[in-house]
Enzyme design. Structure first.
Site, PDB file in Angstrom:
ATOM      1  CD  GLU A   1      -8.792   4.578  -1.401  1.00  0.00           C
ATOM      2  OE1 GLU A   1      -9.660   4.383  -0.560  1.00  0.00           O
ATOM      3  OE2 GLU A   1      -7.863   5.397  -1.228  1.00  0.00           O
TER       4      GLU A   1
ATOM      5  CG  ASP B   1     -11.066   2.865   4.209  1.00  0.00           C
ATOM      6  OD1 ASP B   1     -10.462   2.894   5.292  1.00  0.00           O
ATOM      7  OD2 ASP B   1     -10.552   3.215   3.124  1.00  0.00           O
TER       8      ASP B   1
ATOM      9  CG  ASP C   1      -2.194   0.617   1.112  1.00  0.00           C
ATOM     10  OD1 ASP C   1      -2.241   1.687   0.507  1.00  0.00           O
ATOM     11  OD2 ASP C   1      -3.190   0.040   1.608  1.00  0.00           O
TER      12      ASP C   1
HETATM   13  O1  TEU Z   1      -9.240   6.060   2.062  1.00  0.00           O
HETATM   14  C1  TEU Z   1      -9.708   7.086   1.270  1.00  0.00           C
HETATM   15  C2  TEU Z   1     -11.119   7.515   1.363  1.00  0.00           C
HETATM   16  O2  TEU Z   1     -11.466   8.556   0.868  1.00  0.00           O
HETATM   17  C3  TEU Z   1     -12.156   6.738   2.042  1.00  0.00           C
HETATM   18  O3  TEU Z   1     -12.139   5.412   1.757  1.00  0.00           O
HETATM   19  C4  TEU Z   1     -12.150   7.094   3.495  1.00  0.00           C
HETATM   20  O4  TEU Z   1     -11.329   6.327   4.280  1.00  0.00           O
HETATM   21  C5  TEU Z   1     -13.491   7.060   4.130  1.00  0.00           C
HETATM   22  O5  TEU Z   1     -14.240   6.072   3.615  1.00  0.00           O
HETATM   23  C6  TEU Z   1     -14.019   8.466   4.154  1.00  0.00           C
HETATM   24  O6  TEU Z   1     -14.567   8.889   2.960  1.00  0.00           O
HETATM   25  C7  TEU Z   1      -7.875   5.842   2.103  1.00  0.00           C
HETATM   26  C8  TEU Z   1      -7.563   4.707   3.049  1.00  0.00           C
HETATM   27  O7  TEU Z   1      -8.128   3.531   2.545  1.00  0.00           O
HETATM   28  C9  TEU Z   1      -8.045   5.058   4.417  1.00  0.00           C
HETATM   29  O8  TEU Z   1      -7.917   4.024   5.327  1.00  0.00           O
HETATM   30  C10 TEU Z   1      -7.269   6.270   4.869  1.00  0.00           C
HETATM   31  O9  TEU Z   1      -7.777   6.732   6.085  1.00  0.00           O
HETATM   32  C11 TEU Z   1      -7.336   7.398   3.852  1.00  0.00           C
HETATM   33  O10 TEU Z   1      -7.151   6.984   2.514  1.00  0.00           O
HETATM   34  C12 TEU Z   1      -6.247   8.404   4.131  1.00  0.00           C
HETATM   35  O11 TEU Z   1      -5.000   7.854   3.854  1.00  0.00           O
END
Ligand code: TEU
Length: 556
Positions: free
Chosen positions: A254, A326, A99
């Protein structure tokens, strides 16, 4: 596009190291803990593991706040532990996807420390700083976790941008030195022999010139100025040339706020192999957005998948996923985690493993783990959940935690982060110590040991379907076609390759359903069923029980 790229044929298993398996009793999962469970991973039949961040980090966002990209966080182990994990995965023919968090660092990263203390020094321009009165942030952009995306730093006497937590300052990608450092870091990991990167929020790197105010009514204020921003293709093109060109590593971006049209520019002939879009995981947002729950229905879910399935055909390759670290647990969200837990979890598995694209399975999904319970705000650990609830309390939108608790228990990222349930022993066999977040109460009933003893089981269904996908090219590359798009109960589609066809028939509901699917010919033979006791009678009408899923194969 090459039809036989490894990542198109792969099934990927995501491991969230903090919650998978603790080897040393400190209550936090770790790398040796993962290595100790590789037999389990191998038996699942997956081809690659995506490991959430294990880099040095103060863990404000469980590792998505990196303070040193080239060392391992001590609670997770050492670099030797990491090297051993990589070797042992490769010995089992399992690839490793790391990641990479390139949009922001931790505020404890040396770059940020020097950026704030020496504005004119080498690192002064590594982050997005703005001068101005401490009373008024430079614009109205919001953090994804609630509140302003700006923080005033007394030391430098300026504001810095953080699209996520205040401890996650955004890097300044306009600065060529920042790009160079990150490309070098990625090459450093590739030199170790890893097999790819999942690129965290990678479509947010380029912020609009002048940082204009965003539409105040938007779900994420400012996002139209930083999602798929003006220079994003320049940055990702440069990343491709500096890091990925000439390798066969996989890159998965992502991408919050991504639509099909933008996605098609990132994959196919674009700079990346795959993207994670979120449209299907926003169907159950309520009127007030993510921290509100609305009803979803199957026709909408089918429509989103259909748009992407058809839209990517001939242009790029899809990812398929219901869960990650998430998201809430899919069986609690799209299925029924009580009366029909086995049936609905296997129905979802059928969708995940038979649509066209690369399936990503999240730890625990394969044993039907469910959402947790968070009686008090203190039971939640997630910075997003805690901060958002705090914001809502302060703004007077809610009176107390109880008012938002059902939403937290439905939506919180912590639902995915409760410890993996290995067996019926204390703390589900995850740790000998006190786990960093409480184990789900249902662990005596839902755990790997129980799954192994049951027949049929969710776990064995996953194993069977993953194996089937591995030997049946039609499930990898067959063209997809949807039937009955408007039926609120049935999910029926075909996958066709040459003259071989698989017909997928799923009753995504708690009611019985009789159907004589147009797609199914008289020569169709039953390949898979999650009920196990189906009379092979493809010529007549099918009597589908709640969440019954069947695969038939036939020639056409
Ligand atoms: O997540 C990005 C993101 O915008 C979403 O998935 C978020 O975590 C949440 O659902 C709010 O909208 C990524 C990572 O997967 C997450 O764990 C991190 O917190 C985030 O980026 C920041 O690095």
């Amino acid at each position: 596009m090459d039809e036989h790229t490894w990542w198109k044929e792969a099934v990927v298993y995501q491991i969230y190291p903090r919650s998978f398996n603790d080897s040393d009793g400190d209550g936090i999962g770790d790398i040796p803990g993962i290595t100790a469970k590789l037999e389990y991973v191998e038996e699942l039949g997956v081809d690659a593991v995506w490991l959430s961040p294990v880099y040095e980090s103060p863990q404000h966002d469980n590792g998505y706040d990196v303070s040193d990209y080239r060392s391992i966080h001590s609670a997770f182990g050492t670099m030797e532990d990491f090297d051993r994990l990589l070797t042992e995965l490769h010995d089992r023919d399992i690839r490793l996807i790391m990641d990479m968090v390139a949009n922001h660092t931790s505020s404890e990263h040396e770059w940020f420390q020097r950026s704030r203390s020496e504005p004119d020094g080498e690192y002064g321009d590594y982050y997005i700083w703005r001068e101005g009165s401490p009373d008024e942030p430079p614009n109205n952009w919001e953090s994804a976790f609630g509140g302003s995306a700006w923080e005033y730093d007394d030391e430098r006497g300026a504001w810095y941008l953080h699209l996520f937590d205040v401890h996650q300052p955004d890097l300044n990608w306009r600065n060529p030195a920042v790009r160079r450092e990150l490309f070098e870091t990625m090459n450093w990991w590739l030199d170790k022999g890893i097999d790819g990167f999942r690129l965290d929020v990678i479509n947010l790197l380029s912020k609009a010139e002048g940082l204009p105010d965003g539409d105040p009514d938007s779900e994420w204020v400012g996002s139209e100025h930083f999602a798929d921003g003006p220079r994003i293709h320049e940055y990702l093109g440069a990343m491709h040339d500096a890091v990925f060109a000439g390798t066969d590593v996989v890159t998965i971006g992502e991408m919050p706020k991504l639509d099909l049209e933008s996605a098609r520019r990132y994959v196919g002939d674009g700079p990346l192999d795959l993207v994670f879009p979120f449209e299907h995981l926003e169907l159950d947002f309520g009127a007030a957005g993510r921290w509100d729950v609305g009803p979803w229905d199957l026709t909408d879910l089918k429509a989103v998948f259909d748009t992407w399935q058809r839209g990517m055909e001939g242009h790029g390759w899809n990812t398929l996923f219901f869960e990650n670290h998430d998201q809430p647990r899919s069986v609690s969200r799209f299925g029924n985690d009580e009366e029909y837990r086995y049936e609905s979890a296997t129905a979802l598995a059928t969708i995940l493993l038979t649509l066209k694209g690369t399936p990503f399975l999240y730890q625990g999904e394969e044993i039907g783990m469910t959402n947790g319970s968070f009686e008090r705000l203190d039971d939640a650990r997630d910075v997003d959940t805690r901060r958002t609830v705090q914001e809502l309390l302060e703004a007077g939108v809610i009176e107390d935690y109880e008012a938002i608790r059902p939403v937290v228990e439905y939506r919180s990222r912590d639902n995915a982060r409760t410890p993996f349930q290995w067996d019926g022993s204390p703390h589900a066999g995850f740790t000998d110590g006190e786990p960093w977040i409480a184990v789900n109460d249902d662990y005596p009933e839902i755990n790997v040991e129980r799954e192994e003893a049951r027949s049929p089981s969710i776990l064995s269904y996953y194993r069977d379907l993953i194996a089937l996908r591995g030997r049946m090219d039609t499930l990898v590359s067959g063209v997809y076609e949807l039937y009955y798009p408007d039926d609120p109960q049935l999910y029926v589609y075909t996958r066709t390759r040459g003259n071989h066809q698989v017909v997928v028939v799923i009753n995504v509901s708690e009611l019985d359903r009789r159907v004589d699917p147009d797609a199914l010919g008289s020569d169709g033979s039953l390949l898979v069923s999650n009920y196990g006791d189906v009379a092979v009678e493809p010529s007549g009408a099918l009597e589908l029980r709640p969440y019954e899923a069947r695969l038939y194969e036939q020639s056409r």
